[in-house]
Design a protein around this motif. Structure first.
Motif, PDB file in Angstrom:
ATOM      1  N   ALA A 125      55.006 -70.801   1.955  1.00  0.00           N
ATOM      2  CA  ALA A 125      54.718 -71.511   3.235  1.00  0.00           C
ATOM      3  C   ALA A 125      53.170 -71.770   3.373  1.00  0.00           C
ATOM      4  CB  ALA A 125      55.314 -70.867   4.593  1.00  0.00           C
ATOM      5  N   LYS A 126      52.476 -71.099   2.941  1.00  0.00           N
ATOM      6  CA  LYS A 126      50.959 -71.229   2.924  1.00  0.00           C
ATOM      7  C   LYS A 126      50.172 -70.914   1.760  1.00  0.00           C
ATOM      8  CE  LYS A 126      50.990 -68.715   7.579  1.00  0.00           C
ATOM      9  NZ  LYS A 126      50.251 -67.889   8.409  1.00  0.00           N
ATOM     10  N   PRO A 127      49.210 -71.911   1.455  1.00  0.00           N
ATOM     11  CA  PRO A 127      48.283 -71.898   0.387  1.00  0.00           C
ATOM     12  C   PRO A 127      47.902 -70.549  -0.112  1.00  0.00           C
ATOM     13  CG  PRO A 127      47.408 -73.515   1.868  1.00  0.00           C
ATOM     14  CD  PRO A 127      48.586 -72.750   2.732  1.00  0.00           C
ATOM     15  N   VAL A 128      47.658 -69.371   0.919  1.00  0.00           N
ATOM     16  CA  VAL A 128      47.058 -68.007   0.415  1.00  0.00           C
ATOM     17  C   VAL A 128      48.281 -67.402  -0.203  1.00  0.00           C
ATOM     18  CG1 VAL A 128      46.364 -66.034   1.423  1.00  0.00           C
ATOM     19  CG2 VAL A 128      45.439 -68.426   2.283  1.00  0.00           C
ATOM     20  N   SER A 129      49.427 -67.585   0.289  1.00  0.00           N
ATOM     21  CA  SER A 129      50.527 -66.860  -0.177  1.00  0.00           C
ATOM     22  C   SER A 129      50.939 -67.457  -1.674  1.00  0.00           C
ATOM     23  CB  SER A 129      51.712 -67.236   0.461  1.00  0.00           C
ATOM     24  OG  SER A 129      51.707 -66.413   2.049  1.00  0.00           O
ATOM     25  N   ARG A 130      50.716 -68.665  -1.759  1.00  0.00           N
ATOM     26  CA  ARG A 130      51.060 -69.422  -3.116  1.00  0.00           C
ATOM     27  C   ARG A 130      50.047 -68.839  -4.069  1.00  0.00           C
ATOM     28  NH1 ARG A 130      53.198 -74.100  -5.483  1.00  0.00           N
ATOM     29  NH2 ARG A 130      51.848 -74.748  -7.408  1.00  0.00           N
ATOM     30  N   TYR A 131      48.747 -68.689  -3.705  1.00  0.00           N
ATOM     31  CA  TYR A 131      47.638 -68.363  -4.515  1.00  0.00           C
ATOM     32  C   TYR A 131      48.001 -66.749  -4.934  1.00  0.00           C
ATOM     33  CZ  TYR A 131      43.102 -66.898  -6.453  1.00  0.00           C
ATOM     34  OH  TYR A 131      42.117 -66.372  -7.151  1.00  0.00           O
ATOM     35  N   LEU A 132      48.429 -65.781  -4.012  1.00  0.00           N
ATOM     36  CA  LEU A 132      48.561 -64.469  -4.399  1.00  0.00           C
ATOM     37  C   LEU A 132      49.757 -64.402  -5.270  1.00  0.00           C
ATOM     38  CD1 LEU A 132      48.196 -62.876  -0.958  1.00  0.00           C
ATOM     39  CD2 LEU A 132      46.405 -62.907  -2.820  1.00  0.00           C
ATOM     40  N   TRP A 133      50.988 -65.164  -5.064  1.00  0.00           N
ATOM     41  CA  TRP A 133      51.933 -64.955  -6.051  1.00  0.00           C
ATOM     42  C   TRP A 133      51.385 -65.579  -7.388  1.00  0.00           C
ATOM     43  CZ3 TRP A 133      55.482 -61.870  -5.217  1.00  0.00           C
ATOM     44  CH2 TRP A 133      55.747 -61.684  -3.795  1.00  0.00           C
ATOM     45  N   HIS A 134      50.702 -66.974  -7.513  1.00  0.00           N
ATOM     46  CA  HIS A 134      50.289 -67.362  -8.642  1.00  0.00           C
ATOM     47  C   HIS A 134      49.324 -66.232  -9.431  1.00  0.00           C
ATOM     48  CE1 HIS A 134      48.128 -71.060 -10.687  1.00  0.00           C
ATOM     49  NE2 HIS A 134      48.743 -70.064 -11.571  1.00  0.00           N
ATOM     50  N   THR A 135      48.428 -65.419  -8.777  1.00  0.00           N
ATOM     51  CA  THR A 135      47.798 -64.643  -9.269  1.00  0.00           C
ATOM     52  C   THR A 135      48.515 -63.475  -9.875  1.00  0.00           C
ATOM     53  OG1 THR A 135      45.767 -65.280  -7.794  1.00  0.00           O
ATOM     54  CG2 THR A 135      45.814 -63.038  -9.082  1.00  0.00           C
ATOM     55  N   SER A 136      49.484 -62.849  -9.031  1.00  0.00           N
ATOM     56  CA  SER A 136      50.135 -61.823  -9.547  1.00  0.00           C
ATOM     57  C   SER A 136      51.050 -62.012 -10.704  1.00  0.00           C
ATOM     58  CB  SER A 136      51.146 -61.145  -8.304  1.00  0.00           C
ATOM     59  OG  SER A 136      51.936 -62.298  -7.786  1.00  0.00           O
ATOM     60  N   GLY A 137      51.552 -63.219 -10.928  1.00  0.00           N
ATOM     61  CA  GLY A 137      52.448 -63.697 -11.958  1.00  0.00           C
ATOM     62  C   GLY A 137      51.459 -63.611 -13.168  1.00  0.00           C
ATOM     63  N   ALA A 138      50.385 -64.260 -12.954  1.00  0.00           N
ATOM     64  CA  ALA A 138      49.476 -64.232 -14.078  1.00  0.00           C
ATOM     65  C   ALA A 138      49.167 -63.031 -14.906  1.00  0.00           C
ATOM     66  CB  ALA A 138      48.133 -65.186 -13.894  1.00  0.00           C
ATOM     67  N   ILE A 139      48.704 -62.014 -13.850  1.00  0.00           N
ATOM     68  CA  ILE A 139      48.396 -60.668 -14.226  1.00  0.00           C
ATOM     69  C   ILE A 139      49.582 -60.018 -14.964  1.00  0.00           C
ATOM     70  CG2 ILE A 139      47.902 -58.343 -13.366  1.00  0.00           C
ATOM     71  CD1 ILE A 139      46.264 -59.612 -11.512  1.00  0.00           C
ATOM     72  N   ALA A 140      50.655 -60.136 -14.450  1.00  0.00           N
ATOM     73  CA  ALA A 140      51.850 -59.554 -15.102  1.00  0.00           C
ATOM     74  C   ALA A 140      52.197 -60.170 -16.304  1.00  0.00           C
ATOM     75  CB  ALA A 140      53.318 -60.015 -14.224  1.00  0.00           C
ATOM     76  N   MET A 141      51.915 -61.609 -16.586  1.00  0.00           N
ATOM     77  CA  MET A 141      52.184 -62.151 -18.028  1.00  0.00           C
ATOM     78  C   MET A 141      51.257 -61.681 -18.872  1.00  0.00           C
ATOM     79  SD  MET A 141      53.028 -66.163 -19.053  1.00  0.00           S
ATOM     80  CE  MET A 141      53.526 -66.532 -20.385  1.00  0.00           C
ATOM     81  N   GLY A 142      49.883 -61.815 -18.415  1.00  0.00           N
ATOM     82  CA  GLY A 142      48.738 -61.278 -19.062  1.00  0.00           C
ATOM     83  C   GLY A 142      48.925 -60.004 -19.558  1.00  0.00           C
ATOM     84  N   LEU A 143      49.325 -59.017 -18.844  1.00  0.00           N
ATOM     85  CA  LEU A 143      49.381 -57.527 -19.352  1.00  0.00           C
ATOM     86  C   LEU A 143      50.544 -57.540 -20.119  1.00  0.00           C
ATOM     87  CD1 LEU A 143      49.087 -55.664 -15.863  1.00  0.00           C
ATOM     88  CD2 LEU A 143      47.547 -55.694 -17.656  1.00  0.00           C
ATOM     89  N   GLY A 144      51.837 -58.213 -20.099  1.00  0.00           N
ATOM     90  CA  GLY A 144      52.771 -58.420 -20.857  1.00  0.00           C
ATOM     91  C   GLY A 144      52.390 -58.780 -22.193  1.00  0.00           C
ATOM     92  N   VAL A 145      51.628 -59.959 -22.480  1.00  0.00           N
ATOM     93  CA  VAL A 145      51.046 -60.282 -23.594  1.00  0.00           C
ATOM     94  C   VAL A 145      50.260 -59.323 -24.249  1.00  0.00           C
ATOM     95  CG1 VAL A 145      49.639 -62.026 -24.732  1.00  0.00           C
ATOM     96  CG2 VAL A 145      51.347 -62.797 -22.916  1.00  0.00           C
ATOM     97  N   TRP A 146      49.410 -58.658 -23.631  1.00  0.00           N
ATOM     98  CA  TRP A 146      48.422 -57.699 -24.007  1.00  0.00           C
ATOM     99  C   TRP A 146      49.525 -56.452 -24.498  1.00  0.00           C
ATOM    100  CZ3 TRP A 146      47.778 -52.391 -22.741  1.00  0.00           C
ATOM    101  CH2 TRP A 146      46.527 -51.678 -23.010  1.00  0.00           C
ATOM    102  N   ALA A 147      50.312 -55.959 -23.660  1.00  0.00           N
ATOM    103  CA  ALA A 147      51.258 -54.913 -24.049  1.00  0.00           C
ATOM    104  C   ALA A 147      51.955 -55.201 -25.265  1.00  0.00           C
ATOM    105  CB  ALA A 147      52.144 -54.448 -22.937  1.00  0.00           C
TER     106      ALA A 147
END
Length: 844
Positions: free
Chosen positions: A54-76
């Motif tokens: 509902a809020k831009p901040v929430s969208r950014y947090l979900w965006h960042t957490s998703g990027a970290i999850a995928m980045g770590l997955g690629v690294w792993a």
């Protein structure tokens, strides 16, 4: 070439034959692919969380957490794949480069999520995203490769190196494009997520293993020398497992959150759909409600507003719902000026008492058209004012119907004057407020003489036009304060309440007023291009007391106008009590006649007809009525009443049957056989359609010899419709029945028609017999003329009312040979008449 360089490529001088040959452990390869797919799925799951934020901040947090999850997955995935590589030398990894290599993967994942979470995914956006993602994965891979520490030099085959980068970009573009391409084909969202994740995982893994194929490990005499911390293979494996578990946990959290988001979205969608459905339903109901649904508010500061109004407000007030919310003044101005104050007061009263608001009022549009509205609402007070929720309906049709009903109930449809019902009401109201000490009043009835004539000659349209012009003159002539009306077909009424209180003076003024009114109404009327003159008859009653009754006064005026018409019309008459007595006597006579037929109070008397040779040739049947209270009633009194009321038809039927029955009895008596029975026939009876059949039925029922039945008709009867009378007489004469003209000569117009009428007998009226014998020579000249005409046409001649021998001798000298009157016998019952005839025959 330095062995510490990030990238080093083979050349033509590189001896590849001494390079180490390694192989991959398949289990770890599959594990690395599974980690890549799981990372992609975890990242894609964050797309829904981003879109539902509902809020831009929430969208950014979900965006960042998703990027970290995928980045770590690629690294792993990368380091799991590295552990699957089996070389003949020990391999360790630099901690600094190992950690740094995760950054390009996270950035690539951030770019990927930015593309897949966008509302619109264009080809250019997918292409740019794929290039950036492929580049990021490539950077991550080769930085991770640089972290290897082993006793060998790491070189890359340039062609395969370039191919690895190209594969990374192409597979990334394919992974980003697969969702938009399959979105309209696959309806199963979970299956679409899995396919997208698999493609993305293969893109990551394919780049890794192509890049590994581009790597060449050339043995060296000594291992790499570095100043960084070094991780052995077991430690790196543990780290990769930890990352994989973290990714799995993130995937689980993401799935749970996604389910919650999906459930919330579903509930929200369902709630929105339900709300939308309710709004649509409410709108439909509001649009179908025959009127305006609204919320009206009166603030404590006196301002009016409409927080809500349905679309009908545009039709009713010419104001849109949006305009009404901003400013209610145009609505108040649309109310008819005469109703505006009462409208406001009704609102204030409802607000003060918190009572239901119910008010009828008019609105007027810019064209001047007026419509009636009915408002209903329930008030509710809050801290700052009063609100009403209700509806307003258009009652213009109802008002028009009420007005039409009122017109029909109280007004004459043709002339526009009051009708009888309204006149009675007005007269009763006038009597209730009347001051007999200060004034007198009058009810004046106006009746058009011979109104039927204009309808018959000019048509009903002309008759209606005459009525309208008479109504207009009457209304114009009426004094101020008087009331005009039309009671019936050609009957009008005028209520006057400004006469003097003294009755003699009031009657004098009324007589003069009535004369002037008659003069005004008798002036010619222009109708259909012609001028038509008509006389009128006036009847009026006067009142000056509080005990008068409206119905009684109208009845008195009606009696008076009937008296004026009976006197010949074109006159005026004031009601007198004697008129009512005459009417009552007439009514009593009518009722007595009805009872006389039922109670058999009638009887027939017979008067003989005798020739100058002393022979009895016939009798005339004469009707007699003996009433138990009135005694013997003269035919001259009751026959006109019977003719006007139509009772003469039943009476005539009874007389004809009684006379035929008596004739049948006498025809069986040898001394009376051959006597003719004369029966008087009324005009109404003669012109009945079934009269010819009635005569034929009597002849057949009583087995009569037709020539002994003589039907007497008056000259006024046959002259009313000469052609029809002749036709009917001819039909009856074909049966053998004879006709006699009664009262011949009294009309002074029948002599010229006698040749056309098939009469067998002519009767000289007793008026001429009496007048001629008392010294009236002109009357005897008429008798001579009648005798001459009868002899000329071969008709038998009978003189009525012969009372003296002198009359008989004069008639005999004029040529009349048959007589009827008191000189010979009075009318008597059948038995007495039969006995008289027999005795007379014996003595002669």
């Amino acid at each position: 070439m330095s062995r510490t360089m990030l990238l080093a490529f083979t050349s033509d001088t590189t001896n590849l034959s001494v390079a180490y040959h390694g192989h991959h452990a398949m289990a770890l390869v599959l594990l690395s692919l599974l980690i890549a797919i799981l990372a992609a799925y975890t990242s894609f799951s964050h797309r829904h969380l981003m879109q539902g934020a509902a809020k831009p901040v929430s969208r950014y947090l979900w965006h960042t957490s998703g990027a970290i999850a995928m980045g770590l997955g690629v690294w792993a995935m990368h380091f799991t794949g590295m552990m699957s590589l089996q070389l003949p030398v020990d391999v360790n990894y630099r901690l600094d480069l190992t950690l740094i290599s995760v950054l390009p993967a996270i950035i690539a994942a951030f770019v990927t999520l930015n593309v897949v979470a966008a509302p619109q995914q264009s080809a250019g956006r997918i292409l740019v995203g794929g290039v950036l993602m492929g580049a990021g994965i490539g950077c991550m891979h080769y930085i991770g490769m640089a972290a290897m520490v082993l006793q060998a030099e790491r070189l890359y085959v340039p062609e395969i190196f370039a191919l690895s980068i190209l594969v990374a970009v192409l597979m990334a573009v394919l992974a980003l494009a697969v969702r938009p391409c399959l979105n309209n084909i696959l309806r199963n969202k979970l299956l679409l997520e899995i396919i997208s994740s698999v493609v993305m995982g293969m893109a990551i893994a394919s780049m890794h293993y192509v890049a590994m194929h581009a790597t060449v490990f050339v043995p060296t005499l000594s291992p790499n020398t570095i100043s960084s911390i070094v991780l052995n293979k077991a430690t790196l494996g543990t780290l990769a497992v930890v990352v994989a578990v973290a990714i799995l946990l993130l995937a689980t959290v993401a799935v749970i959150m996604r389910q919650r988001v999906s459930s919330a979205e579903h509930n929200t969608d369902k709630a929105n759909e339900h709300a939308k459905m309710l709004a649509i339903r409410l709108q439909r109901i509001a649009s179908r409600v025959p009127g305006l649904v609204y919320e009206f508010r009166l603030d404590d500061n006196g301002s009016f507003t409409f927080p809500y109004a349905s679309d009908a407000i545009q039709d009713y007030y010419g104001v849109s719902p949006e305009q009404a919310q901003l400013d209610a003044m145009p609505i108040m101005l649309a109310i008819h000026p005469d109703d505006r104050d009462a409208m406001r007061q009704s609102i204030y009263d409802s607000a003060q008492q918190l009572s239901p608001w119910h008010h009828e009022y008019r609105v007027q549009n810019t064209n001047g058209d007026i419509r009636w509205l009915l408002g209903n609402a329930m008030p509710e007070r809050d801290e700052t004012g009063v609100s009403w929720s209700g509806f307003i309906t258009d009652i213009s049709q109802r008002k028009a119907t009420e007005q039409h009903i009122y017109q029909l109930a109280f007004f004459d449809g043709l002339t526009g004057l009051f009708n009888r019902r309204k006149i009675q009401q007005c007269l009763q109201d006038l009597l209730e407020q009347f001051d007999g000490e200060a004034q007198s009043g009058s009810v004046i009835l106006v009746d058009i003489d011979d109104f039927k004539r204009i309808n018959d000659t000019q048509g009903h349209k002309a008759g209606d036009e005459l009525l309208k012009q008479v109504a207009a003159r009457l209304a114009q002539f009426a004094p101020v304060g008087s009331i005009c009306g039309r009671l019936g077909s050609d009957e009008f009424v005028l209520l006057v309440n400004s006469l003097p209180s003294q009755l003699p003076l009031a009657e004098q003024q009324l007589k003069q007023f009535a004369a002037e009114l008659r003069k005004t109404l008798q002036q010619p009327y222009a109708i259909s291009g012609h001028y038509y003159s008509s006389s009128v008859s006036l009847g009026y009653s006067v009142f000056n007391n509080l005990h008068a009754n409206a119905d009684e006064l109208l009845k008195q005026a009606d009696i008076a106008v009937s008296h004026a018409k009976t006197a010949g019309g074109n006159s005026q008459s004031m009601f007198a009590p004697q008129m009512y007595q005459n009417i009552q006597q007439r009514f009593n006579m009518e009722q007595a006649l009805v009872n006389a037929i039922e109670q058999q109070q009638f009887s027939l008397h017979y008067q003989p007809q005798i020739t100058d040779t002393g022979r009895v040739i016939g009798v005339e049947a004469l009707l007699r009525w003996f009433h138990p209270e009135l005694g013997t009633v003269s035919p001259a009194t009751f026959i006109p009443v019977a003719e006007e009321t139509g009772l003469i038809e039943d009476i005539g039927f009874w007389v004809l049957h009684q006379a035929c029955q008596q004739l049948q009895k006498w025809q069986t008596d040898p001394q009376l056989v051959g006597i003719t029975m004369s029966v008087n026939i009324s005009a109404q009876q003669f012109y009945l359609p079934e009269f010819v059949s009635l005569v034929e039925q009597c002849l057949r029922q009583y087995n009569l010899t037709p020539e002994y039945l003589m039907l007497e008709l008056t000259e006024s009867l046959v002259l009313a419709d000469l052609d029809d009378a002749v036709a009917r007489m001819q039909q009856i004469k074909q049966l053998g029945v004879k006709f006699s003209m009664d009262d011949f000569g009294t009309g002074y117009s029948s002599l010229s028609y006698l040749s056309r009428l098939p009469f067998d007998e002519v009767k000289i009226d007793q008026y001429f017999v009496r007048s001629g014998s008392t010294g009236q020579p002109r009357d005897w000249v008429i008798i001579d003329a009648i005798v001459g005409i009868a002899n000329t046409y071969g008709m038998k001649l009978v003189a009525e009312g012969v009372e003296t021998h002198e009359q008989q001798q004069l008639l005999q000298q004029s040529g009349c040979r048959c007589y009827q009157g008191y000189l010979y016998a009075k009318p008597a019952p059948a038995a007495d008449t039969a006995q008289w005839i027999k005795q007379y025959l014996l003595s002669h």
